[in-house]
Design an enzyme around this catalytic site. Structure first.
Site, PDB file in Angstrom:
ATOM      1  CG  ASP A  30     -25.337 -26.887 -21.672  1.00 42.66           C
ATOM      2  OD1 ASP A  30     -24.688 -27.601 -20.883  1.00 42.66           O
ATOM      3  OD2 ASP A  30     -26.540 -26.624 -21.519  1.00 42.66           O
ATOM      4  CE  LYS A  47     -28.083 -33.383 -16.135  1.00 37.27           C
ATOM      5  NZ  LYS A  47     -28.544 -32.421 -17.134  1.00 37.27           N
ATOM      6  CE1 TYR A  49     -39.977 -29.837 -16.826  1.00 35.68           C
ATOM      7  CE2 TYR A  49     -38.198 -31.154 -15.897  1.00 35.68           C
ATOM      8  CZ  TYR A  49     -38.628 -30.046 -16.596  1.00 35.68           C
ATOM      9  OH  TYR A  49     -37.715 -29.154 -17.062  1.00 35.68           O
ATOM     10  CE1 TYR A  51     -34.287 -28.796 -19.740  1.00 36.66           C
ATOM     11  CE2 TYR A  51     -32.116 -29.608 -19.125  1.00 36.66           C
ATOM     12  CZ  TYR A  51     -33.346 -29.110 -18.770  1.00 36.66           C
ATOM     13  OH  TYR A  51     -33.642 -28.897 -17.445  1.00 36.66           O
TER      14      TYR A  51
HETATM   15  C1  PLP Z   1     -29.098 -31.118 -17.027  1.00 32.77           C
HETATM   16  C2  PLP Z   1     -28.697 -30.086 -17.975  1.00 32.77           C
HETATM   17  C3  PLP Z   1     -28.745 -28.716 -17.622  1.00 32.77           C
HETATM   18  C4  PLP Z   1     -29.282 -28.230 -16.298  1.00 32.77           C
HETATM   19  O1  PLP Z   1     -28.560 -28.680 -15.204  1.00 32.77           O
HETATM   20  P1  PLP Z   1     -29.242 -28.676 -13.738  1.00 32.77           P
HETATM   21  O2  PLP Z   1     -28.131 -29.108 -12.832  1.00 32.77           O
HETATM   22  O3  PLP Z   1     -30.371 -29.654 -13.803  1.00 32.77           O
HETATM   23  O4  PLP Z   1     -29.700 -27.292 -13.464  1.00 32.77           O
HETATM   24  C5  PLP Z   1     -28.287 -27.795 -18.551  1.00 32.77           C
HETATM   25  N1  PLP Z   1     -27.821 -28.186 -19.759  1.00 32.77           N
HETATM   26  C6  PLP Z   1     -27.753 -29.485 -20.121  1.00 32.77           C
HETATM   27  C7  PLP Z   1     -27.196 -29.849 -21.451  1.00 32.77           C
HETATM   28  C8  PLP Z   1     -28.199 -30.477 -19.247  1.00 32.77           C
HETATM   29  O5  PLP Z   1     -28.168 -31.763 -19.629  1.00 32.77           O
END
Ligand code: PLP
Length: 426
Positions: free
Chosen positions: A247, A276, A18, A146
């Site tokens: 997620d 992550k 960004y 997100y």
């Molecule tokens: C960071 C994140 C993503 C995306 O993961 P990337 O490895 O950056 O593509 C998707 N969902 C959540 C909840 C996240 O925190």
């Protein structure tokens, strides 16, 4: 090149997350990192408050993870996953299936969180396709969410804080419900389920899946919501024949105080994404899990295969280091360790709640958030954190920390005091 030249070259040629190509802020040049310390090329040592965006749970340059990576590299760094498999993937899967919510039995490995979300959404769509249902093509989500930066993931990010304002007419149109209001530690207001029921009553025939971040909404606002909300969503999804995608890319692997945030509600989603912290922050790697039912339905109808297969799927280096990271996590008493961090984060941070500029302070697990009334000036606040010798990366109104789990009590004091000093202008 001298340090100044390095920074200038970086600014001239390299995109950062960004950032502007023509008017970027300076980036700090990191020489090396160990444990909770990030050492810069100019010799300055910073205490890490970010775990490099939730991922480095065991600290940098961890000897156990280093060894796993080096050992695997001597066998093979990579082989294609089409037609081939290997012990690192099999052993990792065995361990993961023991710890993820019960009922998730199948895993799909990919290279990043965003891709894991794309895979999850594709699974949901292919599930309904396989069932011969051609109208369940949309997704429902909650505001402030997100889910990543790739195309379909972007369509379920918060329409205001996400990128909808730029890509507005180009993105798939999804259904957005109000963000959950009842806070994590307060009573649940059952009125919150009314808009969900209303939407499902009218539109369930068009909805393939409900995607959300369980308990903690991360990049969309660092909000902690009530577990009852998740319980109710699960019930309603079941009742109205809508798949549930959790997620857990930010929340997975104990960050919130449970191994997975879904455990707070004792639910099993139909599909779940992790990323992550999966490799302890060593390599970009992610996984999408699903239930036996989802996997079987997809595979029973033409084309009888799930239509996805990244080049670096199931990368052995990533599998080996992930296996080692999860073993290391489970070997320790992670629960009381996260409690320790939670308590320490609260100690100082709650003191600044009363400040005029501060809107809210909240702590859950190893996550501490100070929400300001106004957005912070990144350039100014970054400098102030540097003066405190701590590494923080606020965004918007949010000054937040999620330190590596190996952080000591004295470093936690240093970190939280540093945050308080910056915010109170000391
Ligand atoms: C960071 C994140 C993503 C995306 O993961 P990337 O490895 O950056 O593509 C998707 N969902 C959540 C909840 C996240 O925190």
């Amino acid at each position: 090149m001298k340090l100044k030249q390095l920074i200038e070259f970086d600014k001239k040629h390299i995109w950062h997350p960004y950032s502007s190509a023509t008017n970027p802020l300076d980036s700090l040049v990191v020489k090396q990192a160990k444990g909770v310390n990030i050492e810069l090329e100019d010799g300055k040592i910073l205490l890490d408050g970010m775990s490099s965006w939730w991922s480095v749970i065991h600290g940098y340059n961890n000897p156990v993870l280093n060894e796993a990576l080096v050992n695997q590299s001597k066998k093979m760094a990579h082989v294609m996953f089409g037609g081939l498999t290997h012990k690192p993937a099999i052993e990792l899967t065995k361990l993961l299936l023991e710890i993820v919510p019960k009922g998730l039995t199948r895993v799909f490995y990919s290279d990043s969180g965003s891709v894991a979300v794309e895979v999850a959404m594709k699974m949901a769509l292919q599930f309904w396709y396989a069932k011969g249902d051609n109208s369940k093509n949309s997704f429902v989500t909650i505001k402030n969410g997100y889910h990543g930066d790739t195309w379909h993931a972007m369509s379920v990010c918060d329409p205001e804080t996400g990128m909808h304002h730029i890509f507005n007419n180009k993105l798939a149109k999804q259904y957005f419900l109000p963000a959950p209001k009842s806070k994590f530690s307060e009573n649940f207001d059952f009125d919150e389920i009314k808009p969900i029921v209303e939407l499902f009553e009218n539109q369930s025939g068009n909805i393939a899946a409900f995607i959300l971040e369980p308990i903690v909404q991360g990049a969309g606002g660092m909000l902690f919501y009530n577990r009852q909300y998740l319980i109710e969503v699960k019930k309603l999804c079941k009742k109205y024949d809508i798949l549930l995608i959790a997620d857990e890319i930010a929340t997975g692997f104990a960050r919130t105080g449970e191994l997975f945030a879904c455990n707070y509600a004792n639910i099993t989603p139909d599909i779940m994404c992790v990323g992550k912290a999966l490799t302890g922050g060593y390599l970009s790697f992610a996984a999408t899990f699903c239930t036996e039912n989802v996997a079987k339905i997809i595979s029973n109808a033409s084309p009888k295969v799930f239509m996805h297969g990244p080049t670096f799927m199931g990368n052995p280096l990533a599998c080996a280091v992930a296996l080692s990271s999860i073993k290391l996590l489970l070997k320790k008493d992670w629960k009381s360790n996260i409690k320790r961090i939670e308590k320490k984060l609260g100690n100082y941070l709650f003191e600044i709640k009363k400040l005029e500029a501060v809107a809210d302070v909240r702590v859950l697990g190893a996550i501490g958030v100070v929400e300001m009334k106004k957005p912070v000036d990144m350039k100014i606040i970054q400098k102030q954190f540097l003066e405190q010798n701590i590494w923080m990366r606020p965004f918007g109104k949010l000054v937040y920390t999620m330190p590596p789990f190996v952080i000591s009590n004295s470093d936690l004091d240093k970190l939280t005091k540093g945050i308080c000093n910056v915010i109170s202008g000391k």
